[in-house]
Design an enzyme around this catalytic site. Sequence first.
Site, PDB file in Angstrom:
ATOM      1  CD1 TRP A 184      -7.103   5.006   2.679  1.00  0.00           C
ATOM      2  CD2 TRP A 184      -8.885   5.929   1.695  1.00  0.00           C
ATOM      3  NE1 TRP A 184      -7.807   5.681   3.652  1.00  0.00           N
ATOM      4  CE2 TRP A 184      -8.909   6.260   3.073  1.00  0.00           C
ATOM      5  CE3 TRP A 184      -9.904   6.399   0.882  1.00  0.00           C
ATOM      6  CZ2 TRP A 184      -9.906   7.041   3.643  1.00  0.00           C
ATOM      7  CZ3 TRP A 184     -10.908   7.176   1.445  1.00  0.00           C
ATOM      8  CH2 TRP A 184     -10.910   7.489   2.811  1.00  0.00           C
ATOM      9  CG  HIS A 185      -3.320   3.923  -3.652  1.00  0.00           C
ATOM     10  ND1 HIS A 185      -2.359   4.876  -3.956  1.00  0.00           N
ATOM     11  CD2 HIS A 185      -4.521   4.513  -3.890  1.00  0.00           C
ATOM     12  CE1 HIS A 185      -2.947   5.999  -4.342  1.00  0.00           C
ATOM     13  NE2 HIS A 185      -4.256   5.811  -4.305  1.00  0.00           N
ATOM     14  N   PRO A 186      -4.418  -0.442  -1.488  1.00  0.00           N
ATOM     15  CG  PRO A 186      -6.202  -1.533  -0.446  1.00  0.00           C
ATOM     16  CD  PRO A 186      -5.726  -0.170  -0.861  1.00  0.00           C
ATOM     17  CG  ASP A 239      -1.959   1.089   1.223  1.00  0.00           C
ATOM     18  OD1 ASP A 239      -2.210   1.662   0.149  1.00  0.00           O
ATOM     19  OD2 ASP A 239      -2.523   1.369   2.301  1.00  0.00           O
TER      20      ASP A 239
END
Length: 563
Positions: free
Chosen positions: A474-476, A297
């Site tokens: 918020w980029h998993p 992330d």
Amino acid sequence: MHRGDTDCDYIIVGGGTAGCIAAWRLITETNARVVLLESGGEYRSPYLKISPGYSRLVPKGIHCTLHHTVPQSHVANRVLEIATGRVIGGGSSVNAQVYMRGYRNDYDQWGVSAGSDLWNWAAMLPHFRRLEGNQKFNNEFHGGSGPLKVADPGFTCEYSHLFVKAAQSLGLPFTADFNVGAPGGVGYLQFTARGGRRCSAADAFLSKVRSDPRLRVVTGAEVSRILFEHQRAVGVEYVHQGHRHTLRCTAEVLLAAGAFGSPKLLMLSGIGPAEQLRRFDIPVEVDLCGVGQNLQDHCGSPLVLGGNSRGYGYFRQDRGWRLAWNLLEYGLFRRGRLTTVGGESTSFHVTSEASTEATVQIYCVPTIAYANTGADAVPAIDGIKLHVTLLRPQARGSLSLRSANPADPPLVDPNYLGDARDLAQLIEGLKIARDIADAAPLRETLSGELLPGIAVRDDAALADHIRSTLRTDWHPVGTCRMGRGDDPMAVVGETLAVLGVKGVRVIDASVMPNIVSANTNAPTMALADRGLSLMLTGIPTDGTHVLGVGMPIKHGVQFETSG
């Protein structure tokens, strides 16, 4: 339990970015019957469709699932919050709409991991281009007539201009286009919006086929497991309005539930680390130890600076007479501050001698409204935030089941700063942000550093600041990683089919072996489109489905399947 729901050919689990593209491709290019199952609601709120609407006007959590990490041992044992979209369109319906692709080497590394020329920059670029309808670019890197609207912000504030000029004064080159596979320098962002209106995957893709009778969309559907017969997927079980349903398919189950939802569903269905599954008495279909591993992330920390109260940014533009004027200007002329998401400029920086490409990105956020609680509390005054984001985190985390109950959220451990190189790069990034803030013409408009404060100078003190303020972007990604057949941590192969079973394919960001150095929405769209092309061309790889009798491909655009 209701049995005998209308059978279909394909089941798509997840109505987000990837799921919308899958439905669009299947309906427009095949004669298949498709059911799309989404746990969230419809994409109807007018606030979602105004460019800054979700981040400023909608209470947090209405259209998102809020995941809380386990305490992060390298981040002062803090529990961080990661939101994922829970609405038709998924993340593309609630995100900041930044259109960014990253470096070509990011995608070339995918091909190395998969041991295949089906995945690299050259293979992905046609998908980026054909999906994109760019406002001003139409060339070898960009499409000008695709369904996904991409444009410059409708409004750019003065702080954004000053940031770009200050970075240039330090020798950073101006970059007119960050999306040619080499996003260096400083410049202005583009967004998946036009005329002040968000263009989500629901707008761009699903809306084109929503009325087709061969497509059924079920919202509020919680999928609890995939059903197998002789290690072939034959359907799914889901709960809708309190009732349990079984839905069967003749072709494939396509997982598009994201980096948290897709591995969780695989494990609930008996595909994952056998030891963990047996702990919860889940029958093991396939022992795949990589399911839930490799979590990555983007994360970062802010430099917060006070402003001069001249209206250069967005301070108090969302209240009182200013809000009334902004709404009036938007309503009458579709222009003004409501046609931007509130952060229009960015820069890329190399912080390590071991890299020739940028390792951190700095976003200029022309308000400090997002930094007024917790460890990064600052006064409610005019100012800017320079958010330093780690582009290529070295740390790897994991996702695991909390229980065998599908209603229980998974245990999320991103392991932020678990690799010492990540912290070192963020420290250097903060120093660069300070240099930009202290450069003309930006410095003349700022009143001083609020966070971490001018007294925080040495690396140890900056490290403490990062640990206390670190937040996720918020980029998993990465929890069902693509890999070679001999890779013990691989979950899917080169065609995105799940290893060891038939009829299941993962088409979302969870298959990324390594995170791209960019916001992940546009890459996820291109990845899903690539995955559908590989599926529809029927590449004969073990575990894939070759489109056959009863589902002929319609005449239309077909893609090459090699780089």
